[in-house]
Design a protein around this motif. Structure first.
Motif, mmCIF file in Angstrom:
data_model
loop_
_atom_site.group_PDB
_atom_site.id
_atom_site.type_symbol
_atom_site.label_atom_id
_atom_site.label_comp_id
_atom_site.label_asym_id
_atom_site.label_seq_id
_atom_site.Cartn_x
_atom_site.Cartn_y
_atom_site.Cartn_z
ATOM 1 N N ARG A 224 0.756 -1.193 0.084
ATOM 2 C CA ARG A 224 0.144 -0.088 0.098
ATOM 3 C C ARG A 224 0.866 1.218 -0.036
ATOM 4 O O ARG A 224 0.210 2.356 -0.001
ATOM 5 C CB ARG A 224 -1.004 0.064 1.148
ATOM 6 N N GLY A 225 1.993 1.328 -0.010
ATOM 7 C CA GLY A 225 3.128 2.305 0.034
ATOM 8 C C GLY A 225 2.988 2.907 -1.305
ATOM 9 O O GLY A 225 2.495 2.354 -2.685
ATOM 10 N N ARG A 226 3.322 4.291 -1.474
ATOM 11 C CA ARG A 226 3.523 4.958 -3.010
ATOM 12 C C ARG A 226 4.577 4.087 -3.717
ATOM 13 O O ARG A 226 5.819 3.829 -3.493
ATOM 14 C CB ARG A 226 3.897 6.164 -2.999
ATOM 15 N N PHE A 227 4.178 3.751 -5.024
ATOM 16 C CA PHE A 227 4.602 2.646 -5.798
ATOM 17 C C PHE A 227 4.408 3.122 -7.090
ATOM 18 O O PHE A 227 3.036 3.177 -7.419
ATOM 19 C CB PHE A 227 4.805 1.521 -5.249
ATOM 20 N N GLY A 228 5.101 3.139 -8.188
ATOM 21 C CA GLY A 228 4.923 3.289 -9.651
ATOM 22 C C GLY A 228 5.523 4.315 -10.264
ATOM 23 O O GLY A 228 6.614 4.776 -9.906
ATOM 24 N N ILE A 229 5.393 4.719 -11.535
ATOM 25 C CA ILE A 229 6.004 5.464 -12.466
ATOM 26 C C ILE A 229 5.509 7.095 -12.155
ATOM 27 O O ILE A 229 4.286 7.328 -12.011
ATOM 28 C CB ILE A 229 5.894 5.091 -13.546
ATOM 29 N N ARG A 230 6.404 7.859 -12.050
ATOM 30 C CA ARG A 230 5.975 9.320 -12.059
ATOM 31 C C ARG A 230 4.941 9.570 -10.921
ATOM 32 O O ARG A 230 3.923 10.450 -11.193
ATOM 33 C CB ARG A 230 5.347 9.794 -13.469
ATOM 34 N N GLY A 231 5.525 9.554 -9.925
ATOM 35 C CA GLY A 231 4.540 9.596 -8.789
ATOM 36 C C GLY A 231 4.050 8.452 -7.942
ATOM 37 O O GLY A 231 3.758 8.537 -6.963
ATOM 38 N N ASN A 283 9.030 3.970 3.245
ATOM 39 C CA ASN A 283 8.629 3.966 2.019
ATOM 40 C C ASN A 283 9.650 3.288 1.128
ATOM 41 O O ASN A 283 11.031 3.845 1.314
ATOM 42 C CB ASN A 283 8.189 5.092 1.272
ATOM 43 N N LEU A 284 9.492 2.546 0.202
ATOM 44 C CA LEU A 284 10.747 2.059 -0.818
ATOM 45 C C LEU A 284 11.408 3.082 -1.674
ATOM 46 O O LEU A 284 12.517 2.889 -1.893
ATOM 47 C CB LEU A 284 10.175 0.900 -1.822
ATOM 48 N N TYR A 285 10.678 4.302 -1.833
ATOM 49 C CA TYR A 285 11.154 5.235 -2.690
ATOM 50 C C TYR A 285 11.807 6.235 -1.693
ATOM 51 O O TYR A 285 12.942 7.011 -1.865
ATOM 52 C CB TYR A 285 10.235 6.050 -3.404
ATOM 53 N N GLU A 286 10.996 6.697 -0.834
ATOM 54 C CA GLU A 286 11.446 8.009 -0.009
ATOM 55 C C GLU A 286 12.580 7.512 0.972
ATOM 56 O O GLU A 286 13.265 8.455 1.512
ATOM 57 C CB GLU A 286 10.210 8.474 0.857
ATOM 58 N N GLY A 287 12.542 6.420 1.615
ATOM 59 C CA GLY A 287 13.599 5.994 2.753
ATOM 60 C C GLY A 287 12.756 5.871 3.704
ATOM 61 O O GLY A 287 11.594 5.638 3.922
ATOM 62 N N GLU A 288 13.527 5.825 5.025
ATOM 63 C CA GLU A 288 12.966 5.623 6.382
ATOM 64 C C GLU A 288 13.587 6.680 7.210
ATOM 65 O O GLU A 288 14.557 6.935 7.311
ATOM 66 C CB GLU A 288 13.290 3.888 6.681
ATOM 67 N N SER A 289 12.471 6.755 8.224
ATOM 68 C CA SER A 289 12.666 7.701 9.257
ATOM 69 C C SER A 289 12.527 7.023 10.639
ATOM 70 O O SER A 289 11.721 6.224 10.691
ATOM 71 C CB SER A 289 11.878 8.983 9.224
ATOM 72 N N PRO A 390 18.165 12.042 -11.413
ATOM 73 C CA PRO A 390 17.801 10.731 -12.053
ATOM 74 C C PRO A 390 16.836 9.958 -11.212
ATOM 75 O O PRO A 390 16.356 8.952 -11.631
ATOM 76 C CB PRO A 390 19.266 10.023 -12.176
ATOM 77 N N LEU A 391 17.006 10.376 -10.008
ATOM 78 C CA LEU A 391 15.824 9.726 -8.922
ATOM 79 C C LEU A 391 14.501 9.895 -9.278
ATOM 80 O O LEU A 391 13.567 9.448 -8.765
ATOM 81 C CB LEU A 391 16.256 9.745 -7.475
ATOM 82 N N ARG A 392 14.183 11.099 -9.951
ATOM 83 C CA ARG A 392 12.986 11.505 -10.022
ATOM 84 C C ARG A 392 12.302 12.042 -9.006
ATOM 85 O O ARG A 392 12.858 12.576 -8.167
ATOM 86 C CB ARG A 392 11.981 10.657 -10.971
ATOM 87 N N THR A 393 11.227 11.465 -8.403
ATOM 88 C CA THR A 393 10.616 11.732 -7.224
ATOM 89 C C THR A 393 10.901 10.972 -6.101
ATOM 90 O O THR A 393 10.221 11.166 -5.048
ATOM 91 C CB THR A 393 8.896 11.832 -7.232
ATOM 92 N N ALA A 394 11.783 9.931 -6.172
ATOM 93 C CA ALA A 394 12.263 9.017 -5.060
ATOM 94 C C ALA A 394 13.025 10.144 -4.263
ATOM 95 O O ALA A 394 14.432 10.453 -4.946
ATOM 96 C CB ALA A 394 13.007 8.058 -5.356
ATOM 97 N N ARG A 395 13.076 9.966 -2.794
ATOM 98 C CA ARG A 395 13.816 11.046 -2.005
ATOM 99 C C ARG A 395 15.111 10.281 -1.556
ATOM 100 O O ARG A 395 15.967 10.860 -1.315
ATOM 101 C CB ARG A 395 13.002 11.421 -1.019
ATOM 102 N N GLU A 489 10.409 3.888 -9.875
ATOM 103 C CA GLU A 489 10.021 2.905 -11.051
ATOM 104 C C GLU A 489 10.444 1.492 -10.365
ATOM 105 O O GLU A 489 9.366 0.813 -9.687
ATOM 106 C CB GLU A 489 10.837 3.170 -12.212
ATOM 107 N N ARG A 490 11.522 0.944 -10.525
ATOM 108 C CA ARG A 490 11.802 -0.205 -10.035
ATOM 109 C C ARG A 490 10.787 -1.395 -10.318
ATOM 110 O O ARG A 490 10.259 -2.208 -9.477
ATOM 111 C CB ARG A 490 12.070 -0.186 -8.520
#
Length: 900
Positions: A224-231, A283-289, A390-395, A489-490
């Motif tokens: 259910r985390g944010r995942f996919g292309i372009r946001g 989140n797989l894109y954003e990272g972890e806090s 190149p990471l686009r929206t992935a933090r 993406e991934r």
């Protein structure tokens, strides 16, 4: 009966090295290897085998059952042999042994036992239901991971304990304060609505008579985390995470206690409870806090006070979707220390790990409560700074807040749990005090497959290229075969793995990994036969709903065939046969009576280096030529598949279809003198390797391909559709030197251009980094893709000269073709039947070749200027005359550093 002692049975295994605990099939196929323990005739071959199966008592002290034997079975098969005994039951544990006969009367000794234990094979075996926190959550944001716990009591000594576990989301489980297993990102990513994998763990050593507790961490992940292309999108599979766990404890007195996830009170008085822990976001894109001040020590131990914790909520599940994992989990496979600590022009501290990789950082830090350390990841630098475009929206940013013990206290050690990054560089901010050696370590993560293939040669540039291919495979085989590990993406792009599968199957035992993913390809396939561009399928901002596309959709036919060729796995052909047929039948309808697939969306020769950065499908080769060529190739491969499976009517039908498409291709695209309608490298590569031209035109087409390569300055002019074929097209038409010139060119675009620019993985674009050290302006620029690395398959088969001649390496083809400038090369592969190897070196005007053939295998040895010969097992030296050795390769220029 006396036993022969010069042959031993080794490497007995079930399926493709599937987990021996929690096996998901009642009929596991068996494989083994025969090895020489002493001098054995090279002609020795297995002629028969015997399998002995001994049921193991469920608890100590029980009377052992009698063994069952297959008796002598006259067969030379040793790879994926059908299970000979009665089907296994759920939770059944057996010991398996094998012995062999050659053509004489003496069998070998029995092999070392292999202990197998099935998991929960039937939906009715499950009493656990999904449970998750019973609190309100906003479905439009990433969620704070939860902790779950439950206590339970065991009324006697423990004989055996098994934990069967999976989740809606990602999980880590603890029992009595100890982590269960070592895999990460469990249960991995599948098409959850069809297949949700579970694993079985032996936790006998973690439970005890009396009070116990089980706890779990639960995070969003792909579920259910944010995942996919372009946001991307959220809540791809559901709006709630949940744990599904079933702990089964067999007591010494024969009783069984089951502790399962559920919302109520169990017979032992335990209930599941939920609370937040120290992870604030993941989140797989954003990272972890992670805020260590919020740690909950002891939450998975008995006696912990959870009176302030919330209850849990029960969720629905379909028990039929629960399947046992049949491939290796994602694990940390190695650690990498920084090779340099850099200070950027802006004053930032940047760690260079010297290798682009997939994983995450583990830190060891001392400081005060509330100190905040931030870790930002990226693959490259530009102008000396971390370059994240190149990471686009992935933090790709991890944050750790210290619990605090003062600068002189014990260090705090932390690593994220539920995220993953693709990176070479990490920017560190907020570090309290001095950063010492070993304080930050990169931990490499990927599916823990066994390494099976190696290559080396006298040109260090080619060795670096090969190592780059290996690292890109590691980086992108993270539970599914992804395109890239770093940006938003991934995804499991089907075209990428279709062209790379032969290389992958040499480097690692990816048989179980890819067979599992192919099952998702089949279930995600649309009713009309369309194969999605990527599997598992997720919503995207384009190409939805999926449309049929050549190269990508052909994965349904071609990748099972690769697994059959490399591993001898007829089962994967049968399992994927309906999917393969559906794809070819769909293309047949789309092509119509003229057999030309010349309509619809096609990506064609994706990322041809001549394509504009923002229009990667605009290649020199017509996209419909690519589509029709692949149509012919898949139809032919499907006919061969049908023949192997005994579907002779289908074999005839699809063989005839392939002939018709071949004729249509030549009619539409062949021009006088062997020219093609698209006068481009990829067009000729497809036509030649897929055998789409009349025999009389092949020589001219091969000559034209070699001319094109020369006209291009020996630079590569193919994208994804031709990159794995162009060198084969040259060598099969007698242009070996041109193929080697293409391989060793250093100008852009080329494989060695990337090496010269300091690459440590293969890139998505030939020029992901431009010659001036800046990053390609395209929005799709990854420095860690494996598709262009598919050249390594040709390096193994042709530069070194080691290839399968029959499925599963039952016979080898040894055919080295030494290229100009090379003085030696070698390849070694752990085949399903044992170790095979080829090495060659130039010695004056002689070519000296050594060939190692496994026991029970034969090899066809094809050396330049010498008739082909057949040899059996053992080491075989050869010498042949060769031309005067070329001058040594000059020392390669120093790899350009990342721009600073």
């Amino acid at each position: 009966m006396p036993h022969r002692t010069d042959v031993v049975v080794t490497d007995l295994r079930a399926e493709h090295g599937a987990p021996l605990l929690g096996l998901g099939t009642a009929l596991p196929r068996l494989s083994w290897t025969a090895r020489a323990a002493a001098d054995v005739p090279a002609t020795w071959e297995q002629s028969a085998y015997e399998v002995r199966v001994t049921p193991l008592p469920p608890v100590p002290g029980a009377e052992p059952p009698r063994s069952w034997s297959s008796g002598r079975v006259d067969s030379g098969d040793s790879v994926l042999v059908p299970w000979p005994a009665a089907p296994l039951r759920s939770r059944e544990r057996v010991r398996v042994e094998v012995r062999l006969w050659g053509r004489d009367a003496e069998p070998t000794s029995f092999s070392r036992p292999l202990v197998l234990e099935t998991g929960l094979l039937a939906p009715s075996d499950w009493t656990a239901v999904p449970v998750g926190p019973d609190w309100d959550e906003d479905p439009g944001v990433d969620h704070r991971p939860a902790l779950l716990r439950r206590e339970f009591s065991l009324p006697g000594p423990v004989a055996r304990a098994r934990l069967h576990v999976t989740a809606h989301g990602l999980h880590e489980v603890e029992v009595n304060g100890e982590r269960v297993g070592d895999e990460v990102l469990a249960p991995g990513w599948t098409s959850y609505s069809h297949r949700l994998r579970h694993r079985t763990h032996d936790v006998t050593h973690l439970v005890r008579e009396g009070g116990n507790a089980v706890g779990a961490w639960l995070a969003d992940g792909w579920y259910r985390g944010r995942f996919g292309i372009r946001g991307g999108s959220r809540n791809l599979y559901g709006e709630r995470t949940a744990l599904i766990a079933q702990l089964e404890v067999d007591l010494a007195d024969g009783r069984r206690v089951v502790v399962a996830t559920g919302p109520g009170t169990g017979e032992d008085g335990g209930t599941w409870r939920a609370a937040h822990g120290p992870v604030l976001a993941s989140n797989l894109y954003e990272g972890e806090s992670h805020d260590a001040r919020l740690a909950v020590p002891g939450f998975s131990t008995a006696g912990f006070d959870d009176s302030a914790w919330a209850g849990v909520r029960r969720y629905e599940r379909d028990p039929a979707t629960l399947v046992a994992a049949d491939g290796p989990p994602v694990r940390c496979t190695r650690e990498v220390l920084p090779v340099a600590v850099l200070t950027s022009p802006s004053g930032a501290t940047i760690l260079d790990f010297g290798q682009n990789l997939t994983g995450r950082l583990r830190i060891r830090v001392r400081g005060c409560a509330g100190d905040r350390v931030q870790l930002r990841h990226a693959e490259v630098l530009q102008d000396g700074e971390l370059y994240t475009r190149p990471l686009r929206t992935a933090r790709a940013t991890d944050t750790y807040v210290l619990a605090g013990g003062g600068g002189t206290g014990e260090p705090e050690v932390w690593e994220p749990r539920f995220t993953m990054h693709g990176f070479r560089y990490a920017e560190v901010t907020g570090w309290p005090g001095r950063l010492d050696e070993g304080d930050v370590v990169a931990r490499v993560h990927h599916s823990d497959m066994a390494r099976t293939g190696w290559f080396s040669c006298s040109d260090d540039r080619l060795n670096r290229l090969h190592e780059n291919v290996v690292w890109s495979m590691r980086s992108n085989f993270v539970d599914i075969p992804t395109d890239c590990p770093q940006r938003d993406e991934r995804l499991g792009w089907t075209g990428d793995i279709q062209v790379f599968a032969p290389t992958a199957a040499f480097l690692y035992d990816c048989s179980g990994f890819l067979a599992s993913w192919l099952r998702d390809v089949a279930v995600e396939q649309l009713p009309d036969g369309t194969v999605p561009w990527y599997v598992p399928r997720v919503p995207a901002s384009f190409w939805e709903p999926p449309q049929p596309g050549a190269v990508w959709g052909d994965v349904a036919v071609l990748t099972p065939w690769v697994l059959f060729q490399r591993y001898g796995d007829v089962g994967v052909l049968r399992a994927q046969y309906a999917s393969a047929r559906a794809w070819v039948d769909l293309v047949e309808r789309l092509a119509g009576p003229d057999r030309l697939w010349d309509s619809g969306l096609q990506l064609g020769d994706w990322l041809d280096p001549a394509a504009p950065p923002d229009r990667p499908a605009e290649a020199r080769t017509d996209r419909y030529l690519v589509a029709t060529a692949y149509f012919a190739h898949s139809a032919r491969t499907l006919a061969r598949t049908a023949h192997v499976l005994g579907e002779q009517e289908d074999a005839a039908r699809y063989g005839a279809l392939a002939d018709e498409v071949r004729e249509a291709f030549a009619r539409e695209h062949l021009r006088p003198g062997g020219r093609l309608s698209s006068d481009a490298q990829t067009a000729y590569a497809l036509a030649l390797v897929f055998d789409l031209l009349p025999e009389g035109e092949r020589e001219a087409a091969g000559r034209r391909l070699a001319e094109l390569v020369a006209e291009d300055g020996n630079r590569v002019a193919t994208g994804f559709a031709g990159v794995n074929l162009v060198t084969d097209a040259l060598t099969t038409t007698g242009h070996d030197e041109t193929a080697h010139a293409l391989l060793t060119e250093t100008g852009c675009p080329s494989w060695l251009y990337q090496v010269a620019m300091g690459a440590t993985t293969t890139w998505e674009r030939w020029d992901s980094m431009l010659p001036d050290g800046t990053v390609n302006p395209g929005q799709m620029t990854s420095f860690n893709h494996y598709a262009l690395g598919s050249i390594a398959d040709w390096m193994h088969r042709t530069v070194a000269g080691l290839a399968p001649a029959e499925p599963g390496y039952r016979r080898l083809l040894v055919r080295p073709r030494p290229g100009p400038g090379l003085t030696s090369a070698a390849a070694r592969h752990e085949t399903p039947r044992g170790t095979a190897a080829v090495s060659w070196r130039r010695d004056g005007d002689r070519l000296v070749v050594d060939v190692d053939v496994p026991l029970g295998v034969r090899a066809a040895v094809d050396l330049p200027g010498r008739p082909v010969s057949e040899v059996g097992a053992g080491r075989h030296p050869f010498e042949v005359a060769t031309t005067t050795p070329p001058p040594p390769v000059p020392s390669p220029p120093r790899a350009a550093p990342q721009p600073a």
